[in-house]
Design an enzyme around this catalytic site. Structure first.
Site, PDB file in Angstrom:
ATOM      1  N   SER A 249       1.464  -0.476  -3.057  1.00 57.47           N
ATOM      2  CA  SER A 249       0.306   0.376  -2.822  1.00 57.47           C
ATOM      3  C   SER A 249      -0.658   0.261  -4.017  1.00 57.47           C
ATOM      4  O   SER A 249      -1.065  -0.846  -4.363  1.00 57.47           O
ATOM      5  CB  SER A 249       0.754   1.813  -2.572  1.00 57.47           C
ATOM      6  OG  SER A 249      -0.301   2.619  -2.114  1.00 57.47           O
TER       7      SER A 249
ATOM      8  N   ASP B 194       2.317  -0.420   8.920  1.00 56.03           N
ATOM      9  CA  ASP B 194       1.436   0.123   7.887  1.00 56.03           C
ATOM     10  C   ASP B 194      -0.008   0.013   8.368  1.00 56.03           C
ATOM     11  O   ASP B 194      -0.589  -1.072   8.400  1.00 56.03           O
ATOM     12  CB  ASP B 194       1.626  -0.659   6.585  1.00 56.03           C
ATOM     13  CG  ASP B 194       0.818  -0.110   5.419  1.00 56.03           C
ATOM     14  OD1 ASP B 194       0.002   0.821   5.633  1.00 56.03           O
ATOM     15  OD2 ASP B 194       0.996  -0.613   4.292  1.00 56.03           O
TER      16      ASP B 194
ATOM     17  N   HIS C 245       3.271   2.977   5.911  1.00 55.04           N
ATOM     18  CA  HIS C 245       2.966   2.534   4.548  1.00 55.04           C
ATOM     19  C   HIS C 245       4.096   2.848   3.579  1.00 55.04           C
ATOM     20  O   HIS C 245       4.365   2.083   2.649  1.00 55.04           O
ATOM     21  CB  HIS C 245       1.673   3.203   4.078  1.00 55.04           C
ATOM     22  CG  HIS C 245       1.257   2.807   2.698  1.00 55.04           C
ATOM     23  ND1 HIS C 245       0.882   1.520   2.377  1.00 55.04           N
ATOM     24  CD2 HIS C 245       1.154   3.521   1.543  1.00 55.04           C
ATOM     25  CE1 HIS C 245       0.569   1.452   1.095  1.00 55.04           C
ATOM     26  NE2 HIS C 245       0.728   2.645   0.562  1.00 55.04           N
TER      27      HIS C 245
END
EC number: 2.3.1.31
Length: 369
Positions: free
Chosen positions: A150, A316, A349
């Site tokens: 991320s 995601d 995610h």
């Protein structure tokens, strides 16, 4: 730095030189909180730098001091684990602008008062610049691998682009090289929730006994939705009611998913600072490696000899596989060595933080080559 075994050693280092920032300002007396695991080899060539996500911290494999919960990647880092501390010396630093020991808006400025909104607006590159200063101070001039998921993946890419001499390997998980408009929009909703809270007090809430917890909780709730997949929410909660047999025809948390989000928001305020949330999400919104390098993403990596591994997840929707493919195309165009895999996982995610055995195998395999 000593080469003796260091197991979950927590340290705070103060930089001796001012830290220049992309905004044109500089910060004096920057403190960087970090944790170290494993043993630094005599040649100092076994360092794995882990870069954390938006609201993460340096406690990657040790209990969080505020919540008591295990480290956020405890399943991945440790003896015999994919990032094996019997082999690697693992570092993880709390990013600049955060609130777990590194200098941020809640830190004291040179005048002895909290920076609050006097803290300069920072970028992802500034966060990495602080980490590079940490490495320099520790006498580390080569990284065996940099791993980030991320926002951590954005830092990894920034390190590869701007300090190409440092990393030998780069692993980018569920990340992007350019923040897309939809994600900027979600982050703006969170920032507006915080600044609309009367207790925000233009950011000067430190020491007043009142903090914008309601706004921060809403910001966390909105963000948390983006970390999950529809399938995972449906499987975990569906439309099931929370501790009741029928709807109340009011605005309490009738549904389990509503109660879950409220809990996530409330618990977040116990460990994170609202102003830090503003600054870190702004840094992410500004992130655009192509813009930093003349508008062509491939040019960001032409000076790098590192090997890249890019990983995405099929559920995601915050940083979908499409963004990873664009990154891989740019890396190919730059002549970089790159491998890419899209993993199947139901969690959205957040898959990089959860039980996805295929991710374990990919990470261990990339580090073993």
């Amino acid at each position: 730095m000593a080469t003796a075994a260091v197991i979950a050693a927590s340290e705070v280092l103060e930089l001796t030189e001012p830290l220049p920032l992309d905004c044109g300002q500089q910060l004096e007396g920057v403190r960087i909180a970090y944790e170290a695991y494993g043993t630094l080899s005599p040649a100092r060539d076994n360092v794995v730098l882990i870069q954390h996500a938006t609201t993460g911290d340096q406690h990657v494999a040790s209990p969080h001091p505020k919540t008591g919960k295990p480290g956020w990647w405890d399943r991945m880092v440790g003896p015999g684990k994919p990032i094996d501390t019997d082999r690697f010396f693992v570092l993880c630093a709390n990013v600049l602008g955060s609130c777990m020991g590194s200098t941020g808006p809640g830190s004291l400025a040179p005048d002895g008062k909290p920076y609050a909104m006097r803290f300069p607006v920072i970028t992802i590159r500034d966060m990495v610049r602080a980490q590079v200063a940490l490495l320099d101070t520790l006498g580390i001039d080569k990284l065996y691998c940099v791993v980030g998921g991320s926002m951590g993946g954005m830092q990894s890419l920034s390190l590869a682009a701007n300090w190409p001499h440092l990393p030998e390997r780069i692993m980018v998980i569920a990340a992007t090289a350019t923040m897309p408009a939809q994600n900027i929009a979600f982050q703006e909703v969170g920032r507006q929730a915080i600044t609309a809270d009367p207790n925000w007090q233009q950011g000067a809430y430190y020491g007043t006994g009142k903090a914008p917890d309601a706004g921060l909780a809403v910001a966390r709730m909105a963000a948390h939705i983006t970390y999950l997949s529809e399938a995972s929410l449906t499987e975990k909660f569906g439309r099931r009611l929370q501790d009741r047999a029928s709807k109340t025809f009011g605005f309490d948390a009738d549904f389990q998913v509503e109660s879950y989000l409220r809990h996530q928001g409330a618990s977040f305020t116990n460990r994170f600072d609202a102003n830090s949330y503003l600054y870190i999400t702004r840094a992410m919104s500004y992130f655009d490696l192509a813009e930093e390098h003349g508008g062509l993403l491939a040019d960001a990596f032409r000076a790098s000899d590192a090997r890249f591994c890019v990983i995405s997840f099929d559920t995601d929707w915050l940083y979908p596989t499409e963004l990873s493919r664009k990154l891989v195309h740019a890396l190919n165009a730059s002549g970089a060595q790159v491998s890419f895999v899209e993993l199947s996982a139901p969690f959205g995610h957040d898959s990089f933080l959860l039980e996805v055995p295929a991710l374990d195998r990919v990470i261990a395999g990339f580090l073993s080559r």
